[in-house]
Design a protein around this motif. Structure first.
Motif, short mmCIF file in Angstrom:
data_model
loop_
_atom_site.label_atom_id
_atom_site.label_comp_id
_atom_site.label_asym_id
_atom_site.label_seq_id
_atom_site.Cartn_x
_atom_site.Cartn_y
_atom_site.Cartn_z
N ILE A 19 9.07 -4.86 13.73
CA ILE A 19 8.57 -4.18 12.64
C ILE A 19 10.09 -3.90 11.22
CG2 ILE A 19 8.63 -1.37 12.36
CD1 ILE A 19 7.65 -1.33 14.72
N LEU B 247 11.62 -5.85 10.33
CA LEU B 247 11.56 -7.64 9.38
C LEU B 247 10.20 -7.01 8.40
CD1 LEU B 247 12.94 -10.37 9.15
CD2 LEU B 247 11.16 -11.17 10.58
N CYS B 248 9.44 -6.46 9.07
CA CYS B 248 8.09 -6.66 8.00
C CYS B 248 8.10 -5.00 7.36
CB CYS B 248 7.15 -6.51 9.04
SG CYS B 248 6.43 -8.04 10.05
N CYS B 249 8.72 -4.54 7.38
CA CYS B 249 9.01 -3.83 6.77
C CYS B 249 9.51 -4.09 5.46
CB CYS B 249 9.70 -2.27 7.10
SG CYS B 249 8.85 -0.99 6.81
N TRP C 28 9.61 -7.43 3.94
CA TRP C 28 8.73 -7.72 3.68
C TRP C 28 8.28 -6.96 2.84
CZ3 TRP C 28 3.38 -8.25 4.33
CH2 TRP C 28 2.96 -9.27 3.45
N TYR C 29 7.34 -5.94 3.64
CA TYR C 29 6.61 -5.37 2.80
C TYR C 29 6.84 -5.06 1.25
CZ TYR C 29 2.67 -1.79 2.42
OH TYR C 29 1.89 -1.20 1.94
N THR D 286 6.91 -7.49 -1.24
CA THR D 286 6.33 -8.04 -2.40
C THR D 286 5.50 -7.25 -2.72
OG1 THR D 286 5.06 -7.53 0.23
CG2 THR D 286 6.49 -10.38 -0.23
N LYS D 287 6.48 -5.94 -2.98
CA LYS D 287 5.16 -4.49 -3.52
C LYS D 287 4.73 -5.26 -5.06
CE LYS D 287 5.91 -0.29 -5.24
NZ LYS D 287 6.77 1.32 -5.34
N PRO D 288 3.89 -5.26 -5.27
CA PRO D 288 2.93 -5.99 -5.86
C PRO D 288 2.83 -4.54 -7.56
CG PRO D 288 1.75 -4.41 -5.44
CD PRO D 288 2.60 -4.83 -4.66
N THR E 171 -2.44 -4.78 -9.68
CA THR E 171 -3.52 -4.86 -8.95
C THR E 171 -4.21 -6.48 -9.50
OG1 THR E 171 -5.10 -3.39 -9.33
CG2 THR E 171 -4.34 -2.80 -7.12
N VAL E 172 -4.32 -7.45 -8.41
CA VAL E 172 -4.66 -8.80 -9.05
C VAL E 172 -6.39 -8.13 -9.47
CG1 VAL E 172 -5.20 -10.65 -8.52
CG2 VAL E 172 -3.60 -9.53 -7.22
N ASN E 173 -6.84 -9.02 -10.07
CA ASN E 173 -8.24 -8.89 -10.35
C ASN E 173 -8.63 -7.94 -10.98
OD1 ASN E 173 -10.33 -10.50 -10.86
ND2 ASN E 173 -10.57 -10.77 -8.77
N GLY F 2 -8.95 -5.02 -9.05
CA GLY F 2 -8.82 -4.45 -7.75
C GLY F 2 -9.95 -5.45 -7.39
N TYR G 125 -6.75 -13.78 -1.40
CA TYR G 125 -7.57 -12.96 -0.51
C TYR G 125 -8.75 -13.07 0.62
CZ TYR G 125 -3.31 -11.10 -3.36
OH TYR G 125 -2.78 -11.07 -4.41
N VAL H 23 2.19 -7.26 14.63
CA VAL H 23 2.03 -5.88 13.96
C VAL H 23 2.40 -7.08 13.01
CG1 VAL H 23 5.10 -5.36 13.27
CG2 VAL H 23 4.44 -5.36 15.29
N PHE I 98 0.93 -5.48 8.70
CA PHE I 98 1.46 -5.40 7.46
C PHE I 98 1.02 -5.92 6.11
CE2 PHE I 98 5.03 -3.16 9.97
CZ PHE I 98 5.65 -2.35 8.87
N ARG J 290 -2.98 -2.17 -0.47
CA ARG J 290 -2.54 -1.63 -2.19
C ARG J 290 -2.92 -2.57 -3.08
NH1 ARG J 290 3.93 -3.17 -1.03
NH2 ARG J 290 3.42 -5.75 -0.56
N ARG J 291 -3.49 -3.97 -2.60
CA ARG J 291 -3.42 -4.22 -3.92
C ARG J 291 -4.94 -4.40 -4.02
NH1 ARG J 291 0.71 -8.58 -4.54
NH2 ARG J 291 2.06 -8.42 -2.94
N ASP J 292 -5.73 -3.34 -3.49
CA ASP J 292 -7.10 -3.15 -3.21
C ASP J 292 -7.92 -4.48 -3.45
OD1 ASP J 292 -7.63 -0.78 -3.77
OD2 ASP J 292 -7.51 -0.76 -6.14
#
Lengths: 265, 158
Positions: free
Chosen positions: A240, A242-244, A246-247, A250-252, A255-257, A259, B11, B69, B73, B80-82
């Protein structure tokens, strides 16, 4: 367990407890100095670190450590605290970060230089730490080492130091709370974590099926299951975290495209 | 055209992988929670387990633990990227769930003999058939749902 084992000598307990007591003094001192410098240190880190130290201390010295010497089930509880949960709590307590804050600029630079050294780079590579950690356990439980350890206090000290150090290096190399110079990718660390967890689970079942010499079947079965599920629990926390990380990493930025990807249903 | 197309493809496949990983993880979770702990049908180890069975169990157990897990995530990241596509994700999750159960039911239970579906029953064959049939049904539904989303993807590209 059979009665031919010698009792755990008191000096072995003291030798193993000493590094943890010393670390306790250093951490408290660093906390004091960094506060005097006016820098705040999160209470939860102190709390987690202290819990970790207490867990490690009671698994190497005192009544629990003596019981563990005679009963494989207690031994396994000790192994989980000294090699997994303890190191995880100590890692989350970020002692090196705290130490760097409390040192003078000159001293901090010297410490950073040590952290950047080739040797520590090697020792913070997840593949190396996983091998030291899980490989060490395989050697301990599938060879005569486990029996010999109970007859030689020196070997007892060595094995327990190894369990702790290997567990600590393993955790530090996977979860980056400390300022670690030699960093590896998330994919690499995740792969190693999965493989290490698998090897740990396989070893637990191996112990259940083929008990180490001198360990009664019932104790080996309970011990093996404790190791299996206890390992799962600690590793879940590591996964958890480690994934946190990563999350967050990788915060964008946007939004791509615009949204829009998927049409409704 | 290319500029729009590439992130979309990325995506779309990320939705797929997040779903499959979650399906595998969820299957292992249900297996552990319902059949090992609640019902007590499955055993931790039975004396006829092959060595390769212990190896396979260990690898899948660890992988599914991480997959559960990690995939959640990934969903949070897609949201969050829609770019979360629930239908494609659910289809993929069903494929993972059914696929893993089929592997568990045929390879792990029967060939590697990790443990049986249930012990002390006169009719193990029925349990095995039922187990694998349910797995195939879930797998089929998953594939159908995924094919539907694929059709939609093609329509949108043209």
């Amino acid at each position: 367990m059979q009665n031919h084992y010698h009792y755990l000598p008191v000096f072995a307990e003291w030798v193993l407890a000493f590094p943890f007591l010393a670390a306790l003094i250093v951490y408290t001192g660093a906390l004091f100095i960094s506060r005097r410098k006016g820098r705040k240190w999160p209470v939860f880190r102190t709390f987690l670190w202290l819990t970790g130290i207490v867990l490690c201390l009671i698994s190497v010295a005192g009544p629990l450590a003596r019981l563990a010497h005679a009963d494989f089930r207690i031994h396994m509880v000790g192994h989980l605290s000294l090699g997994m949960l303890g190191p995880l709590l100590l890692t989350l307590g970020a002692p090196v970060k705290l130490l760097l804050r409390s040192l003078s600029v000159h001293q901090a630079k010297r410490l950073t230089r040590i952290l950047r050294s080739w040797l520590l780079g090697f020792l913070s590579n997840p593949a190396v730490t996983a091998t030291l950690n899980i490989g060490g356990l395989w050697v301990l439980y599938t060879t005569d080492l486990f029996t010999i350890m109970h007859e030689s206090p020196l070997l007892h000290i060595f094995v327990h130091l190894h369990i702790f150090l290997a567990g600590y290096l393993f955790t530090v190399s996977l979860i980056y709370v400390e300022p670690i110079p030699h960093r590896t990718s998330y994919l690499y660390r995740s792969t190693i974590l999965v493989l290490a967890l698998a090897a740990h689970g396989i070893l637990s079942k191996h112990i259940y099926a083929w008990p180490p010499e001198g360990v009664p079947k019932v104790e080996a079965e309970v011990g093996g299951m404790l190791m299996y599920y206890g390992g799962d629990a600690v590793d879940l926390i590591m996964i958890i975290i480690l994934c946190c990380h990563w999350y967050h990493d990788t915060k964008p930025r946007e939004t791509v495209n615009g949204g829009v990807l998927a049409p409704e249903t | 055209m290319d500029k729009v197309d590439n992130p979309q493809k990325k995506y779309e496949s990320r939705n797929l992988w997040a779903g499959i990983l979650f399906g595998i993880g969820f299957a292992a979770f249900l297996d552990e929670f319902i059949f090992h702990q609640l019902l007590g049908w499955h055993h931790f180890y039975d004396r006829s387990t092959t060595r390769i069975g212990i190896l396979s169990d260990g690898l899948f157990h660890a992988f599914s633990w991480f997959a559960t897990v990690g995939s959640l995530f990934m969903v949070a990241d897609l949201r969050r990227r829609d770019t979360w596509w629930p239908k494609r994700w659910i289809g993929a999750a069903l494929v993972g769930l059914g696929g893993f159960n089929l592997y568990d039911g045929i390879v792990q239970h029967k060939i590697m003999r990790i443990h049986q579906v249930r012990y002390n029953t006169g009719n193990l064959l029925m349990y095995d058939m039922l187990w694998n049939m349910i797995a195939v049904i879930i797998l089929t539904i998953g594939i159908v749902v995924m094919l539907q989303t694929r059709k939609r993807m093609k329509e949108r590209v043209s």
